[in-house]
Scaffold this motif. Structure first.
Motif, PDB file in Angstrom:
ATOM      1  N   ASP A   1       0.610  -1.396   0.120  1.00  0.00           N
ATOM      2  CA  ASP A   1      -0.205  -0.150   0.164  1.00  0.00           C
ATOM      3  C   ASP A   1       0.943   1.164  -0.067  1.00  0.00           C
ATOM      4  OD1 ASP A   1      -2.016   2.139   0.867  1.00  0.00           O
ATOM      5  OD2 ASP A   1      -3.220   0.445   1.312  1.00  0.00           O
ATOM      6  N   GLY A   2       0.682   2.162  -0.827  1.00  0.00           N
ATOM      7  CA  GLY A   2       1.238   3.556  -0.994  1.00  0.00           C
ATOM      8  C   GLY A   2       2.824   3.233  -1.381  1.00  0.00           C
ATOM      9  N   VAL A   3       3.133   2.403  -2.038  1.00  0.00           N
ATOM     10  CA  VAL A   3       4.664   2.158  -1.919  1.00  0.00           C
ATOM     11  C   VAL A   3       5.567   2.985  -2.815  1.00  0.00           C
ATOM     12  CG1 VAL A   3       5.199   0.696  -4.224  1.00  0.00           C
ATOM     13  CG2 VAL A   3       6.313   0.144  -1.904  1.00  0.00           C
ATOM     14  N   GLY A   4       4.764   3.642  -3.942  1.00  0.00           N
ATOM     15  CA  GLY A   4       5.373   4.754  -4.555  1.00  0.00           C
ATOM     16  C   GLY A   4       5.865   5.991  -3.937  1.00  0.00           C
ATOM     17  N   GLY A   5       7.078   6.555  -4.201  1.00  0.00           N
ATOM     18  CA  GLY A   5       7.526   7.871  -3.694  1.00  0.00           C
ATOM     19  C   GLY A   5       8.001   8.586  -4.636  1.00  0.00           C
ATOM     20  N   ILE A   6       8.376   9.862  -3.959  1.00  0.00           N
ATOM     21  CA  ILE A   6       9.318  10.826  -4.741  1.00  0.00           C
ATOM     22  C   ILE A   6      10.611  10.832  -3.990  1.00  0.00           C
ATOM     23  CG2 ILE A   6       7.254  11.866  -5.854  1.00  0.00           C
ATOM     24  CD1 ILE A   6       7.765  14.097  -3.932  1.00  0.00           C
ATOM     25  N   PRO A   7      11.679  11.600  -4.600  1.00  0.00           N
ATOM     26  CA  PRO A   7      12.945  11.286  -3.825  1.00  0.00           C
ATOM     27  C   PRO A   7      12.930  12.260  -2.991  1.00  0.00           C
ATOM     28  CG  PRO A   7      13.352  11.642  -6.095  1.00  0.00           C
ATOM     29  CD  PRO A   7      11.764  11.803  -5.958  1.00  0.00           C
ATOM     30  N   ASP A   8      13.414  11.894  -1.738  1.00  0.00           N
ATOM     31  CA  ASP A   8      13.482  12.902  -0.568  1.00  0.00           C
ATOM     32  C   ASP A   8      14.753  13.944  -0.930  1.00  0.00           C
ATOM     33  OD1 ASP A   8      13.636  13.242   2.746  1.00  0.00           O
ATOM     34  OD2 ASP A   8      15.768  13.407   1.824  1.00  0.00           O
ATOM     35  N   PRO A   9      14.283  15.232  -0.724  1.00  0.00           N
ATOM     36  CA  PRO A   9      15.192  16.465  -1.540  1.00  0.00           C
ATOM     37  C   PRO A   9      16.826  16.159  -0.859  1.00  0.00           C
ATOM     38  CG  PRO A   9      13.212  17.290  -0.426  1.00  0.00           C
ATOM     39  CD  PRO A   9      13.345  15.699  -0.141  1.00  0.00           C
ATOM     40  N   GLU A  10      16.927  15.583   0.235  1.00  0.00           N
ATOM     41  CA  GLU A  10      18.251  15.731   0.769  1.00  0.00           C
ATOM     42  C   GLU A  10      18.992  14.469   0.237  1.00  0.00           C
ATOM     43  OE1 GLU A  10      18.665  16.007   5.031  1.00  0.00           O
ATOM     44  OE2 GLU A  10      17.500  17.760   4.928  1.00  0.00           O
TER      45      GLU A  10
ATOM     46  N   SER B   1       0.846   5.987  -4.987  1.00  0.00           N
ATOM     47  CA  SER B   1       1.982   6.221  -4.095  1.00  0.00           C
ATOM     48  C   SER B   1       1.294   6.998  -2.990  1.00  0.00           C
ATOM     49  CB  SER B   1       2.748   7.211  -4.954  1.00  0.00           C
ATOM     50  OG  SER B   1       3.145   6.440  -6.020  1.00  0.00           O
ATOM     51  N   THR B   2       2.463   7.040  -1.781  1.00  0.00           N
ATOM     52  CA  THR B   2       2.557   7.776  -0.644  1.00  0.00           C
ATOM     53  C   THR B   2       3.819   8.312  -0.347  1.00  0.00           C
ATOM     54  OG1 THR B   2       0.447   6.231   0.315  1.00  0.00           O
ATOM     55  CG2 THR B   2       1.368   7.931   1.782  1.00  0.00           C
ATOM     56  N   PRO B   3       4.090   9.199  -0.822  1.00  0.00           N
ATOM     57  CA  PRO B   3       5.613   9.490  -0.757  1.00  0.00           C
ATOM     58  C   PRO B   3       5.669  10.316   0.806  1.00  0.00           C
ATOM     59  CG  PRO B   3       4.585  10.412  -2.708  1.00  0.00           C
ATOM     60  CD  PRO B   3       3.537  10.030  -2.074  1.00  0.00           C
ATOM     61  N   ALA B   4       6.702   9.761   1.428  1.00  0.00           N
ATOM     62  CA  ALA B   4       7.041  10.223   3.083  1.00  0.00           C
ATOM     63  C   ALA B   4       7.312  11.619   2.621  1.00  0.00           C
ATOM     64  CB  ALA B   4       8.132   9.425   3.445  1.00  0.00           C
ATOM     65  N   VAL B   5       7.703  12.134   1.745  1.00  0.00           N
ATOM     66  CA  VAL B   5       7.980  13.640   1.589  1.00  0.00           C
ATOM     67  C   VAL B   5       6.661  14.568   1.771  1.00  0.00           C
ATOM     68  CG1 VAL B   5       8.962  15.461  -0.109  1.00  0.00           C
ATOM     69  CG2 VAL B   5      10.169  13.346   0.107  1.00  0.00           C
ATOM     70  N   MET B   6       5.794  13.996   0.970  1.00  0.00           N
ATOM     71  CA  MET B   6       4.344  14.509   0.891  1.00  0.00           C
ATOM     72  C   MET B   6       3.730  14.215   2.123  1.00  0.00           C
ATOM     73  SD  MET B   6       3.585  14.252  -3.128  1.00  0.00           S
ATOM     74  CE  MET B   6       1.966  15.168  -2.867  1.00  0.00           C
ATOM     75  N   GLY B   7       3.630  13.093   2.810  1.00  0.00           N
ATOM     76  CA  GLY B   7       2.810  12.691   3.881  1.00  0.00           C
ATOM     77  C   GLY B   7       1.372  12.270   3.650  1.00  0.00           C
ATOM     78  N   LYS B   8       1.105  12.026   2.211  1.00  0.00           N
ATOM     79  CA  LYS B   8      -0.225  11.607   1.948  1.00  0.00           C
ATOM     80  C   LYS B   8      -0.249  11.052   0.476  1.00  0.00           C
ATOM     81  CE  LYS B   8      -1.008  16.335   0.155  1.00  0.00           C
ATOM     82  NZ  LYS B   8      -1.561  17.605  -0.045  1.00  0.00           N
ATOM     83  N   HIS B   9      -1.470  10.249   0.286  1.00  0.00           N
ATOM     84  CA  HIS B   9      -1.596   9.728  -1.106  1.00  0.00           C
ATOM     85  C   HIS B   9      -1.183  10.852  -2.236  1.00  0.00           C
ATOM     86  CE1 HIS B   9      -4.861   6.637   0.168  1.00  0.00           C
ATOM     87  NE2 HIS B   9      -3.801   6.786   1.175  1.00  0.00           N
ATOM     88  N   SER B  10      -0.803  10.016  -3.137  1.00  0.00           N
ATOM     89  CA  SER B  10      -0.290  10.991  -4.598  1.00  0.00           C
ATOM     90  C   SER B  10      -0.888  10.253  -5.828  1.00  0.00           C
ATOM     91  CB  SER B  10       0.947  11.517  -4.428  1.00  0.00           C
ATOM     92  OG  SER B  10       1.704  10.408  -5.019  1.00  0.00           O
ATOM     93  N   TRP B  11      -0.615  11.055  -6.858  1.00  0.00           N
ATOM     94  CA  TRP B  11      -1.088  10.768  -8.241  1.00  0.00           C
ATOM     95  C   TRP B  11       0.086   9.937  -9.058  1.00  0.00           C
ATOM     96  CZ3 TRP B  11       0.005  15.272  -6.273  1.00  0.00           C
ATOM     97  CH2 TRP B  11       1.245  15.981  -6.635  1.00  0.00           C
ATOM     98  N   HIS B  12       1.488  10.082  -8.116  1.00  0.00           N
ATOM     99  CA  HIS B  12       2.344   9.687  -8.867  1.00  0.00           C
ATOM    100  C   HIS B  12       2.123   7.913  -9.248  1.00  0.00           C
ATOM    101  CE1 HIS B  12       3.992  12.862  -6.483  1.00  0.00           C
ATOM    102  NE2 HIS B  12       4.468  13.101  -7.636  1.00  0.00           N
TER     103      HIS B  12
END
Lengths: 404, 404
Positions: free
Chosen positions: B24-33, B340-351
């Motif tokens: 569930d929510g496995v997709g992410g976006i890169p953490d900026p750091e 996706s649920t990118p940890a960077v965003m803290g919520k579901h996303s469309w990615h």
């Protein structure tokens, strides 16, 4: 329900600002000698830096194999399905000169042209007469040509050989064929009305052309007019109603100003140059709008002129201006085109256009240069142009979650 | 006819077993750091080995720019068009606690909440009361609140501040607005019934809430209830009817158990932990079913908590359990996510989410790690999430040839 209707339902009036930088006709194909496209040849460090910070990809604007005109191309970028929303060129031209079209008006593009004694067209543009002459002839027409019906007509100069004709009345049909035969050596086409309403319009147009031909008989080379792109005006449901976007158009050319008005955007006064457009964006950014559309025309014009180097130069010029945009740090910055115009072909084409979306939420990929080939490896993939608006809204956090 | 209807027509009751491991929510976006996503950071040798043996790609679950809730996300993976099949959250919650919904029941999600003397909501979750208190209050409501009509109501604890309300009767409408104002400082919303049937439901719900408010007036902080996600229950056409799949759900969380029941899957008793879920899959594999759905919740939860490292840990934990699945050697093994649920965003996303399909018939590609970027180069490409079921059925040799 299709996905566009879902965006409409999910859009809310909060979230970030979206900026579209539309490089008209930017996509190309490799020049056979250089083995590279215009974007690949151009030195564009700012666009390339942006690519490194963006999600990149390719957009097939209207669909596979479809070469979009400017109208459908831009409507698509704005999230309007060009297969559903069909707008005649006459409407776009009238809107482009800020003509205050009313619902039900029928508009057509006009060219001043040169007709030979045998009734065939010798020059479809009357040697591209100067705007000043166009204005004098238009004035003459307005003073001398009259149509007997319960409405009125408008005949307005655009520029050079181009003008707009508008009929305002009741129950006027807009489905008429172009009189412009598109080739010299042919006579103008008939209007081929389909319905009774079209028939009414056709009679008025025929009377108008006949009177103009008599009036201009001594005005060589601009001794006749050709009409095309007839359509009846019905404003589209606006960007604000559909996507809660309050948009502003920053463009110099009538067509793009017209499309923008059609979807309910405000249109800034003509900035009068490329640098001036970028500065106008800077001046109005973050005030009354959340959707900013800046249009660059000459990438398309140089492509249509088959001027590869000229197009490269335009792209390099744009590149130098890009820091004006990036310093605004828009929440969503999109750079793309409404269609390709490969200089090799000298006309619009169906080839997918490169796109990049810079946003905090962008899945930044490994693309390091902004061109047709590099963007193939981007995280947006190859997708329909109509999907851009949904992605822009999402990155602007302007779409609610779908379902629970 | 769309392609999903074609799968329905071609599906037959033979072929191999399909296993879905849904992270569930496995997709992410890169953490900026870090410059990497959760999947890129996680050490996942088993998932990566699987990627090397699979067809990989990316799925855009509901559509471009659309952030799916858990319901639409899972329905899509199961081959149900989320734009067509819309299920209220109340229905999902009721199914999730194994409540035996009957066709025509109207269900809503309930929060215990805190109301101030002026009628505004001070806390939408009543300080997230403990489940035990919820149970006592629910018991109190069931014993004291009565509705006078030809049917009955059910009020059931879910967990913490969450409960479910169900009305069972005749001709009850389910199209009511949420009473939950979504923000504190506001009064609960009205129900805004649209039809006569909705009106009937609305009167009963209003009477119910009024009685509850009186009953709980001394139960600070849980002195009121908020309702949302009203819907009338109509079971969907089942996976078995549509695709000849006899499915089983292995999940601990109510929502996912609920969606599975909705599409006619059997639901195993709660395994009570991640490792237990993998072992439950092993225990039931190859017996009564040909479609196995194992759900991993915490990849989403850690993402929603903005806990990048926590999400990484969940993925590594899953990875260690993957050999339990691969040793079963399923005919078709799918690993993907509902959104996706990118940890960077803290919520579901469309990615788009990464996906891999391992099967004898898979066109194994050059992808060697299971993450959002590597999968971009996979043989499945970037495609709609709705296409997954068709591919899974095909790889299971569960679809006949189309035409002769």
């Amino acid at each position: 329900m299709n996905i566009i209707n879902v965006w409409e339902k999910l859009a809310w009036n909060q979230g970030g600002n979206i900026v579209y930088i539309i490089l008209d006709g930017v996509g190309g194909i490799p020049d056979p000698e250089k083995g590279k496209t215009e974007l690949q040849v151009a030195h564009t460090p700012n666009l390339d830096r942006l690519a490194k910070q963006s999600s990149c990809g390719l957009l097939e604007i209207v669909g596979p194999g479809i070469t979009p005109g400017s109208g459908p191309g831009h409507l698509t970028l704005f999230g309007y399905d060009a297969l559903q929303y069909k707008i005649g060129r006459g409407i776009l031209s009238a809107l482009g000169i800020e003509f205050d079209l009313q619902p039900g008006d029928v508009a057509a593009r006009v060219n001043f042209a040169t007709m030979k004694a045998d009734g065939t067209i010798a020059d479809r543009r009357a040697g591209r007469i100067e705007t000043q002459l166009n204005q004098r002839l238009s004035e003459k027409i307005n003073q001398n040509v009259s149509l007997e019906f319960e409405g009125e007509y408008f005949f307005k100069t655009v520029s050079e050989h181009r003008a707009v004709f508008v009929l305002r009345g009741t129950e006027l049909g807009g489905q008429l064929q172009d009189t412009d035969p598109q080739k010299t050596g042919l006579q103008p086409h008939g209007l081929q009305p389909q319905s009774q309403a079209d028939q009414k319009t056709a009679q008025l147009v025929e009377s108008f052309i006949k009177q103009v031909n008599q009036l201009l008989s001594d005005e060589y080379p601009a001794n006749t007019i050709l009409m095309r792109g007839f359509d009846c005006y019905n404003p589209l449901i606006s960007l604000e109603e559909r996507f809660k976007l309050k948009g502003v158009c920053i463009a110099d050319y009538p067509m793009y100003r017209g499309v923008s008005r059609l979807v309910g955007m405000d249109v800034l006064p003509r900035p009068g140059g490329m640098k001036e457009r970028f500065q106008a964006l800077k001046s109005c950014y973050g005030k009354d709008y959340n959707f900013y559309f800046l249009h660059v025309k000459h990438s398309d014009s140089r492509g249509e002129d088959k001027n590869f180097e000229g197009k490269v130069n335009v792209l390099e010029e744009v590149d130098q201006l890009m820091p004006i945009v990036t310093r605004l740090n828009p929440d969503v910055l999109v750079v793309t085109a409404d269609h390709s115009t490969p200089a090799v072909m000298g006309k619009h084409s169906w080839h997918p256009v490169p796109v990049m979306i810079k946003a905090k939420t962008a899945r930044v990929d490994s693309v390091t240069t902004f061109d047709e080939y590099a963007c193939m490896n981007g995280s947006l993939g190859l997708r329909s142009g109509l999907q851009l608006m949904g992605l822009a809204l999402a990155h602007g956090e302007r779409l609610k979650k779908y379902g629970a």
